[in-house]
Design a protein around this motif. Structure first.
Motif, PDB file in Angstrom:
ATOM      1  N   UNK A  16      43.352  31.032  32.951  1.00 28.54           N
ATOM      2  CA  UNK A  16      42.932  32.260  33.592  1.00 28.54           C
ATOM      3  C   UNK A  16      43.143  33.478  32.720  1.00 28.54           C
ATOM      4  N   UNK A  17      42.201  34.432  32.810  1.00 30.68           N
ATOM      5  CA  UNK A  17      42.377  35.741  32.180  1.00 30.68           C
ATOM      6  C   UNK A  17      42.031  36.797  33.232  1.00 30.68           C
ATOM      7  N   UNK A  18      42.921  37.763  33.409  1.00 29.89           N
ATOM      8  CA  UNK A  18      42.717  38.818  34.396  1.00 29.89           C
ATOM      9  C   UNK A  18      42.663  40.152  33.674  1.00 29.89           C
ATOM     10  N   UNK A  19      41.610  40.921  33.922  1.00 30.49           N
ATOM     11  CA  UNK A  19      41.415  42.209  33.269  1.00 30.49           C
ATOM     12  C   UNK A  19      41.975  43.344  34.132  1.00 30.49           C
ATOM     13  N   UNK A  20      42.250  44.452  33.508  1.00 33.61           N
ATOM     14  CA  UNK A  20      42.853  45.587  34.201  1.00 33.61           C
ATOM     15  C   UNK A  20      41.950  46.158  35.285  1.00 33.61           C
ATOM     16  N   UNK A  21      40.642  45.950  35.160  1.00 35.04           N
ATOM     17  CA  UNK A  21      39.741  46.455  36.189  1.00 35.04           C
ATOM     18  C   UNK A  21      39.612  45.492  37.367  1.00 35.04           C
TER      19      UNK A  21
END
Length: 319
Positions: A16-21
């Motif tokens: 998983x990768x989670x972005x600040x937006x």
């Protein structure tokens, strides 16, 4: 500078990768293994709730009879609430083995995953699944395998890691709310449970990088949480209700000697024993092994010993 790297808030490779937006990118898609007929078992997939997509995979031994009802196991997979599946190779093969070795009927629940579906959604899905299973106890419902082959007087809930966390929360709720048709949970099996807390205990301080990751996983999985002492993740903390009303008669907890979560599992057992709960709790430690080793290396001697203990626990009560 690559702007995409700047925007990344959290990353849990290889999943998983989670972005600040708030955007979420799944780096891998869980491999799907179809239901099948093996040498010792057969399985099929069923829909529990079409509106939400809640589903499960059902397993029965290949040789089975309506004349001899079998223990019933509801299983919740691990994966930090955001990874894995009831339909993945690891869990399909594992449930096949459990059903064949223990001679039980099993329901492996496919609950919705965070962060797209944050907690408490997985808890809600899991409770709906337990209630759906219980609704078959008096010959009602549509699933023949449950009506024909399952002994609802020998109902067990089991899970590993995050799945073990779900088991605790389901059994705790079952102590407060009645299951459909008055069905009772006989036993719960917590394998390397994902319990945590704000204050370090035992050897947790020896693995700070892993501790930080475990902290982050919880906040990503449950953004509405009150923190690391939230009763859902810390069942023995000051905010947690008493374990004395746990809704089952027997509890078996597995811990692994090298697992950073080990001491939380031990503390859970100790607290349960002192709570006034009238059931029986057992704990089994596998020395020299790490988290969910039995899934990673299911043919090793210690995994076989683990399986024997699991089978024995579910077969102590005969029809």
């Amino acid at each position: 500078m690559d702007s995409s790297k700047v925007e990344v808030a959290y990353e849990f490779p290889p999943h998983l990768r989670i972005y600040k937006d708030g955007r979420v990118k799944r780096l891998t898609v869980p491999e799907f293994v179809p239901a099948s007929i093996s040498i010792d078992t057969q399985s099929k997939d069923i829909s529990i709730q079409k509106e939400t997509g809640l589903s499960a995979r059902l397993y029965v031994p290949k040789t089975i009879s309506k004349d001899r009802k079998l223990p019933l196991l509801i299983y919740f997979h691990g994966g930090g609430f955001f990874a894995e599946s009831a339909f993945s190779p690891a869990y399909h093969h594992y449930l096949n083995s459990v059903v064949a070795e223990a001679n039980v009927v099993a329901v492996s629940v496919e609950y919705r995953l965070a962060p797209e579906y944050p907690l408490p959604i997985a808890y809600h899905d899991s409770w709906e699944a337990v209630q759906w299973v219980a609704s078959h106890s008096k010959g009602e419902g549509h699933e023949l395998w449950l009506k024909d082959y399952a002994d609802f007087d020998r109902l067990f809930l089991a899970g590993d890691s995050a799945g073990a966390n779900i088991v605790h929360n389901m059994v705790l709720r079952a102590g407060e709310e009645e299951l459909t048709n008055g069905v009772k949970i006989l036993g719960s099996i917590l394998v390397h449970p994902y319990f945590w807390g704000k204050d370090q205990i035992g050897y947790e301080g020896s693995g700070m990088l892993k501790k930080e990751m475990i902290d982050k996983i919880w906040f990503i999985a449950c953004p509405s949480t009150t923190g690391l002492d939230d009763p859902h993740i810390n069942p023995v903390g000051k905010e947690a209700p008493s374990l004395s009303k746990l809704g089952c008669n027997r509890v078996l907890v597995f811990v692994a000697g090298k697992d950073l979560l080990r001491d939380r599992g031990v503390l859970y057992c100790e607290t349960l024993q002192k709570s006034g709960w009238e059931g029986v709790v057992e704990i089994i430690e596998t020395e020299g092994e790490d988290h969910v080793f039995h899934l990673l290396n299911p043919t090793c001697d210690k995994a076989k010993s683990f399986m024997n203990s699991l089978v024995s626990f579910m077969n102590k009560y005969k029809q």
